[in-house]
Design a protein around this motif. Structure first.
Motif, short mmCIF file in Angstrom:
data_model
loop_
_atom_site.label_atom_id
_atom_site.label_comp_id
_atom_site.label_asym_id
_atom_site.label_seq_id
_atom_site.Cartn_x
_atom_site.Cartn_y
_atom_site.Cartn_z
N ARG A 1 0.94 -1.21 -0.05
CA ARG A 1 0.07 0.06 0.04
C ARG A 1 1.02 1.22 0.07
NH1 ARG A 1 -3.36 0.61 4.69
NH2 ARG A 1 -1.57 -0.09 5.87
N VAL B 1 0.42 5.11 1.12
CA VAL B 1 -0.37 5.80 2.07
C VAL B 1 -0.09 7.28 1.94
CG1 VAL B 1 -1.77 6.28 4.00
CG2 VAL B 1 -1.22 4.03 3.16
N GLU C 1 -4.93 6.25 -0.86
CA GLU C 1 -4.16 5.03 -0.78
C GLU C 1 -4.13 4.36 -2.27
OE1 GLU C 1 -4.98 1.01 1.40
OE2 GLU C 1 -4.88 2.75 2.61
#
Length: 166
Positions: free
Chosen positions: A65, A67, A73
Motif C-alpha cells: 500500500r 499511503v 491510498e
C-alpha cells in the motif's frame, strides 16, 4: 519530469535517493531496521513525510500500500498471469493503472487505459539498483515513484529486501 532512483548500497534497510532531472536530491526513502510491518517512508527535502509504503499481508501474491498524508491510498499488486513476465496492477482513487515490463524487469510502462503515465528503465550495470523514471503525470509523481520502489521490493523479495519474510 525525469527522476533517477538509486538504492543506497551501504544501508541495512531498503533505502533510496531520488534525484530530479538536474541531478539534485528531490526525495529520500528510508526503511526501518526494526520494523515488523517492513514499511518505508518517503521524505521531501524538508524531511516532511510525503508517502508511506506498507506491505500488505494476507494476500496470495505480493502487494504493498502507498499511503499519502492526505489519506489517499494506492494498492500495488503483482499479477499472477502472465507469469513469464513482470506485470502489476495498481488500484488508485482515480481508477486502475497497469504496469507491465519485459522478462528481465528492465523496462516498465505505467498506464491508465491508453494514457502513458510513466516510463521506467533499470540500469544494466550499476553497483546498486538504479532506475530512470520519466513521469508524464506530475500530480501523481510521488505515488508513481513509490510504485517503482514497490516493484523493486517485490522483484527482490527473498534476497535482501525488507519485503521478505526470511
Amino acid at each position: 519530469m525525469k527522476y533517477r532512483i538509486e538504492q543506497k548500497i551501504l544501508s541495512l534497510t531498503d533505502s533510496f535517493d531520488i534525484d530530479d532531472e538536474d541531478g539534485r536530491l528531490a526525495y529520500t526513502v528510508k526503511g526501518k531496521f526494526f520494523s515488523i510491518s517492513s514499511s518505508q517512508t518517503m521524505y521531501d527535502l524538508a524531511e516532511r513525510e510525503v508517502l508511506k509504503i506498507k506491505r500488505k499481508y494476507l494476500t496470495i501474491l505480493p502487494a504493498c500500500r502507498l499511503v499519502a498524508p492526505s489519506g489517499d491510498e494506492w494498492l500495488v499488486r503483482k499479477k499472477f498471469w502472465p507469469f513469464w513476465r513482470a506485470a502489476f496492477s495498481v488500484q488508485t482513487p482515480q481508477g486502475r493503472l497497469e504496469v507491465d515490463g519485459n522478462l528481465w524487469q528492465r523496462e516498465y510502462r505505467i498506464t491508465q487505459g491508453e494514457q502513458l503515465l510513466a516510463r521506467v528503465s533499470k540500469a544494466w550495470f550499476s553497483w546498486s539498483d538504479s532506475y530512470g523514471v520519466e513521469i508524464y503525470r506530475p500530480d501523481a509523481a510521488i505515488q508513481l515513484l513509490g510504485t517503482v520502489i514497490v516493484i523493486d521490493r517485490i522483484q527482490h523479495a527473498g534476497t535482501n529486501s525488507v519485503l521478505s519474510d526470511d
